[in-house]
Motif scaffolding. Structure first.
Motif, PDB file in Angstrom:
ATOM      1  N   VAL A   1       6.856  12.167   5.975  1.00 61.28           N
ATOM      2  CA  VAL A   1       5.049  11.672   6.847  1.00 61.28           C
ATOM      3  C   VAL A   1       5.622  10.615   7.787  1.00 61.28           C
ATOM      4  O   VAL A   1       5.898   9.430   7.233  1.00 61.28           O
ATOM      5  N   ASP A   2       4.020  10.382   8.891  1.00 66.38           N
ATOM      6  CA  ASP A   2       4.843   8.628   9.027  1.00 66.38           C
ATOM      7  C   ASP A   2       3.878   7.505   8.548  1.00 66.38           C
ATOM      8  O   ASP A   2       2.330   7.379   9.102  1.00 66.38           O
TER       9      ASP A   2
ATOM     10  N   ASP B   1       0.366  -1.519   0.270  1.00 63.70           N
ATOM     11  CA  ASP B   1      -0.121   0.191   0.200  1.00 63.70           C
ATOM     12  C   ASP B   1       1.132   1.209  -0.060  1.00 63.70           C
ATOM     13  O   ASP B   1       0.096   2.623   0.035  1.00 63.70           O
ATOM     14  N   GLY B   2       1.999   0.830  -0.322  1.00 68.68           N
ATOM     15  CA  GLY B   2       3.414   2.585  -0.282  1.00 68.68           C
ATOM     16  C   GLY B   2       2.308   3.116  -1.485  1.00 68.68           C
ATOM     17  O   GLY B   2       2.872   4.168  -0.564  1.00 68.68           O
ATOM     18  N   LEU B   3       2.078   3.605  -2.142  1.00 74.53           N
ATOM     19  CA  LEU B   3       1.910   4.207  -2.968  1.00 74.53           C
ATOM     20  C   LEU B   3       0.771   4.288  -3.118  1.00 74.53           C
ATOM     21  O   LEU B   3       0.490   6.131  -2.909  1.00 74.53           O
ATOM     22  N   ALA B   4      -0.136   4.001  -2.609  1.00 73.36           N
ATOM     23  CA  ALA B   4      -1.652   4.858  -1.577  1.00 73.36           C
ATOM     24  C   ALA B   4      -1.951   5.225  -0.559  1.00 73.36           C
ATOM     25  O   ALA B   4      -2.300   6.801  -0.380  1.00 73.36           O
ATOM     26  N   LYS B   5      -0.718   4.895   0.554  1.00 74.90           N
ATOM     27  CA  LYS B   5      -0.081   6.041   1.433  1.00 74.90           C
ATOM     28  C   LYS B   5       0.825   7.085   1.004  1.00 74.90           C
ATOM     29  O   LYS B   5       0.182   8.551   1.423  1.00 74.90           O
ATOM     30  N   MET B   6       1.300   7.383   0.239  1.00 74.24           N
ATOM     31  CA  MET B   6       2.335   9.009  -0.696  1.00 74.24           C
ATOM     32  C   MET B   6       1.174   9.349  -1.309  1.00 74.24           C
ATOM     33  O   MET B   6       0.711  10.877  -0.517  1.00 74.24           O
ATOM     34  N   GLY B   7      -0.082   8.506  -2.034  1.00 66.86           N
ATOM     35  CA  GLY B   7      -0.915   9.649  -2.045  1.00 66.86           C
ATOM     36  C   GLY B   7      -1.971  10.776  -1.476  1.00 66.86           C
ATOM     37  O   GLY B   7      -1.989  11.197  -2.134  1.00 66.86           O
ATOM     38  N   ARG B   8      -2.490   9.913  -0.870  1.00 68.07           N
ATOM     39  CA  ARG B   8      -3.203  10.364   1.071  1.00 68.07           C
ATOM     40  C   ARG B   8      -2.764  12.363   0.561  1.00 68.07           C
ATOM     41  O   ARG B   8      -3.320  12.854   1.506  1.00 68.07           O
ATOM     42  N   TRP B   9      -1.281  11.867   0.812  1.00 66.74           N
ATOM     43  CA  TRP B   9      -0.366  13.403   1.098  1.00 66.74           C
ATOM     44  C   TRP B   9      -0.140  14.270  -0.355  1.00 66.74           C
ATOM     45  O   TRP B   9       0.171  15.135   0.078  1.00 66.74           O
ATOM     46  N   ALA B  10      -0.361  13.418  -1.245  1.00 65.31           N
ATOM     47  CA  ALA B  10      -0.231  13.952  -2.263  1.00 65.31           C
ATOM     48  C   ALA B  10      -0.885  15.815  -3.005  1.00 65.31           C
ATOM     49  O   ALA B  10      -0.571  16.414  -3.513  1.00 65.31           O
ATOM     50  N   PRO B  11      -2.197  15.640  -2.176  1.00 67.50           N
ATOM     51  CA  PRO B  11      -3.105  17.050  -2.712  1.00 67.50           C
ATOM     52  C   PRO B  11      -2.840  17.713  -1.605  1.00 67.50           C
ATOM     53  O   PRO B  11      -3.005  19.467  -2.144  1.00 67.50           O
ATOM     54  N   ARG B  12      -1.896  17.705  -0.672  1.00 62.81           N
ATOM     55  CA  ARG B  12      -1.394  18.644   0.504  1.00 62.81           C
ATOM     56  C   ARG B  12      -0.344  19.014   0.136  1.00 62.81           C
ATOM     57  O   ARG B  12       0.438  20.345   0.218  1.00 62.81           O
ATOM     58  N   PHE B  13       1.141  18.197  -0.224  1.00 63.59           N
ATOM     59  CA  PHE B  13       2.291  19.151  -0.322  1.00 63.59           C
ATOM     60  C   PHE B  13       3.100  18.324  -1.394  1.00 63.59           C
ATOM     61  O   PHE B  13       2.615  17.484  -2.288  1.00 63.59           O
ATOM     62  N   ARG B  14       4.247  19.285  -1.951  1.00 58.23           N
ATOM     63  CA  ARG B  14       4.646  18.800  -3.503  1.00 58.23           C
ATOM     64  C   ARG B  14       6.126  18.197  -3.534  1.00 58.23           C
ATOM     65  O   ARG B  14       6.862  17.585  -4.431  1.00 58.23           O
ATOM     66  N   SER B  15       6.851  17.752  -2.157  1.00 55.66           N
ATOM     67  CA  SER B  15       8.203  17.440  -1.690  1.00 55.66           C
ATOM     68  C   SER B  15       7.420  16.056  -0.029  1.00 55.66           C
ATOM     69  O   SER B  15       7.566  17.217   0.443  1.00 55.66           O
TER      70      SER B  15
END
Length: 328
Positions: free
Chosen positions: A220-221, A117-131
């Motif tokens: 991110v945690d 679920d690595g990509l899904a986890k990163m994707g949850r933060w993607a709309p908010r941050f850019r790095s």
């Protein structure tokens, strides 16, 4: 001065197909096999997987080809003519991902595997941050601590920056690590490609520092990666110090000159504080030799790195990597 940050729309969502995973490998097909195998279980999957081969002489090409159908996503293989180091490999991987039209680039070495679920986890933060930097497990399953902040004027990591997270689930960082960096196309356009002149070491930290000057960079945690290679360590109780190599010792000191040049360009260079950082770096590497590798052999590589770095720092024609667009 930090450039104004482009704030994402509250309606913006993350499209996994817009992401590219860029992997750099060199003569470690057994590790690359584990990483590519882990990608077959990713849910959701990225739009592309790019493998940059640093002129390996093992069966890397055959391994990559064997996964062309298994991954369930488009696989792009780039074999370089010479070994350009991790720096050159990630620069090429980012270039390929950018030219593929990717919105997000997720960079990683070949000695990790991705959690399903690595990509899904990163994707949850993607709309908010850019790095964004995710977390990873060490080889033994313990929580790996990464030094996510640097003391800017000294140009060294802060080894005891707080490890814990608040309820926000993230911490601001001013560094970067190519073992899991998740970065948006907008930022890549502003700061350009990773600098291949580093060859190895500090290329990702400088790149993350540049990104943090344009956007709010965060760790991110979220555990998204697991290291698959055991590295000799010295257990310091709170932190671990890994073993190194003569090549790393050389570039650790030589690349101080490249950091100095970037600092000059961005008007943050302080000769006294940066010199102190160089002294502390040299001392840390001596400690690494004595307590991790139990030897003093290798000291000459530190000295040689300092000497060669002096030539770089005196080069008044030196220029940083250019942005990818003229008016970002």
């Amino acid at each position: 001065m930090t450039a104004p940050e482009r704030r994402p729309s509250t309606e913006e969502t993350f499209d996994p197909a817009s992401a590219t995973i860029a992997i750099v490998t060199y003569n470690r097909s057994h590790l690359l096999t584990r990483l590519l195998t882990s990608l077959t279980s990713l849910d959701p999957k990225p739009g592309h997987v790019v493998v940059v081969d640093n002129a390996s002489v093992d069966d890397t090409a055959e391994v990559v080809e064997s996964f062309r159908e298994k991954l369930g996503t488009r696989l792009v293989y780039r074999r370089l003519e010479t070994n350009t180091g991790g720096s050159g490999g990630f620069s090429e991987g980012m270039r390929v991902a950018y030219e593929l039209g990717s919105t997000w680039m997720w960079l990683m070495d070949d000695d990790v595997e991705v959690l399903p679920d690595g990509l899904a986890k990163m994707g949850r933060w993607a709309p908010r941050f850019r790095s964004i930097q995710g977390r990873r497990y060490d080889y033994d399953g313990s929580e790996f601590y990464w030094q996510y902040r640097v003391a800017e004027r000294m140009g060294i990591p802060i080894p005891f920056a707080p490890a814990g997270f608040t309820e926000s689930g993230y911490k601001e960082m001013n560094s970067g690590c190519f073992e899991g960096m998740f970065i948006h196309r907008d930022i890549v356009e502003r700061i350009g490609l990773p600098d291949p002149r580093f060859f190895i070491y500090w290329d990702d930290q400088v790149y993350g520092w540049l990104a943090s000057r344009h956007t709010t960079s965060v760790i991110v945690d979220e555990f998204v990666l697991r290291r698959t290679r055991e590295i000799k360590q010295w257990d310091m109780g709170i932190r671990h110090m890994n073993a190194s190599s003569n090549a790393y010792r050389y570039y650790i000191m030589r690349n101080r000159a490249l950091i100095k040049q970037y600092y000059r360009v961005h008007d943050v260079y302080n000769p006294v504080l940066f010199g102190l950082g160089t002294t502390l770096t040299f001392g840390k590497e001596l400690i690494r030799l004595l307590f991790v590798e139990r030897t003093v052999r290798g000291t000459s590589n530190l000295v040689r790195g300092l000497r060669d770095g002096g030539r770089i720092s005196r080069d008044r024609m030196w220029r940083p990597m250019p942005p990818l667009v003229s008016n970002p």
